[in-house]
Design a protein around this motif. Sequence first.
Motif, PDB file in Angstrom:
ATOM      1  N   LEU A 165      -2.312  -7.509   3.353  1.00 30.79           N
ATOM      2  CA  LEU A 165      -1.430  -7.430   2.182  1.00 30.79           C
ATOM      3  C   LEU A 165      -1.184  -8.836   1.632  1.00 30.79           C
ATOM      4  O   LEU A 165      -1.264  -9.062   0.417  1.00 30.79           O
ATOM      5  N   PHE A 183       1.883  -1.760  -3.299  1.00 32.66           N
ATOM      6  CA  PHE A 183       1.515  -1.588  -1.892  1.00 32.66           C
ATOM      7  C   PHE A 183       2.736  -1.406  -1.011  1.00 32.66           C
ATOM      8  O   PHE A 183       3.746  -2.068  -1.199  1.00 32.66           O
ATOM      9  N   ASP A 198       3.341  -1.688   2.990  1.00 36.52           N
ATOM     10  CA  ASP A 198       2.834  -1.959   4.331  1.00 36.52           C
ATOM     11  C   ASP A 198       3.772  -1.196   5.262  1.00 36.52           C
ATOM     12  O   ASP A 198       4.971  -1.191   5.077  1.00 36.52           O
TER      13      ASP A 198
END
Length: 445
Positions: free
Chosen positions: A236, A271, A273
């Motif tokens: 990431l 995103f 994570d």
Amino acid sequence: MKTDNIAAISTGMVASGVAVIRISGPSPLQVAEKMFKPLGKTKVCDFEPNKMYPGEIVAKGFNDFGMCVYFKAPKSFTGEDSVEFHSHGGLAITKGILNKIFSLGVRPATNGEFTKRAFLNGKLSLSSAEGLIDMINSESESGVKAGYYLYREKLLSAVNSIQDRLTDSLSQIDVDMDFPEEDIEQTATPKIKQDIEISIQKLDSLLSTYRTGRTLKDGVKVGIVGKPNTGKSSTLNALLNYDKAIVSSVAGTTRDIVEGSIDINGVRFNFSDTAGIRESDDEIEEIGVSLSKRVLNESDLIVFIADASDFDSSDEQILQSVIDKNLLFVMNKTDKSDFKHERADIYISALEKINVDGLRQAIYDKTALKGLDLSGDFLCEERHFDALSRAKTSLVSALNSIESVSLDILAIDVKDAWDALGEISGKTATEEIINNIFSKFCVGK
Ligand code: GDP
């Protein structure tokens, strides 16, 4: 409509080179007269519209040197008389100017009040105002484009043409009700039926763009999953290009969902994570694990990351648990091992930044956007999708009953569809809808 003078900083409360302070209402030029000393000979009351005049702006406690411009109603953004001061952009400067304006009897503008006045004065439609909010709030190129489509009234013109067709149908129904002796079966009904069918087709084609439009506006949700320590946070970070997630070599460090966004080909990718999927006794990590399951269910794409130097049965287990999702299988740490897996889509090293660009493209290619022409027009607002869907439902009901019900009942369905479409422009929107939309604006717009 009776209004008062309102004012706000339109460029936001940040230190900047230049700031724009706007006053709108019945008499902003009279306010300017009391606090602007033009450099040239033209008096403030004689200012020509749309022309910049340099001079001294008298603030509360000090003066600044800047510009003043007058927009004459109705040729202004709000449709009312407006004045703008272009001052230096320091916080104390703009506050001082604004306080001076308020001391002259002008009221602070509420959120979106300038745009609301523009709407109420017929300068833009409700959907255009929504497009403006979307454009201002968007952080991606595609989001700006989706907002621009609304702002420039492109959706509205498509909707208006459907509404015009329905207006024709309603007058046709009226005529047929006034002359019941006419043979309706032979004359009016086929034309009304055809108009309703065409309207449904047009609505369908607009509605079919919503999924993509929503993605272009809000971005693609990507969930990163994998065993602890396989390099999820590092990947990431490599994608985001900065250290947002905490990287540690102790298994299970990423306890909460760390979010970051990047643009790929002008589209936003958001995103998440997640904590590694594994059984855990640790309470905080348990929360992370359950959050990661939520991410799994809500994501448009799952990126599964495995460690090439440590691939074992638990990786296989995770792989099996996401195999039915829209999945990108990333084999990381290729600097440590050249282990290959038949299902892996791409091989990278997050640490050594190997193939990170390839990963960005692979992520894009896994979405439904691949191969789509994104320069087209897309529906992106849930409110519009909802209004168009209701219009369609009413028309389908009209179509289904066209042969069996009386004309006045048919007219009710067609009118319901017309009203639902009117919510897009604001013609038939309730005050609650209107207030709700403008409350989403910032002050000064
Ligand atoms: P996570 O638990 O899956 O989020 O894993 P992290 O990103 O925290 O990484 C765990 C450890 O693996 C850290 O020490 C990283 O520096 C290391 N690591 C991550 N990616 C790579 C890589 O591509 N190669 C090597 N050699 N180490 C890596």
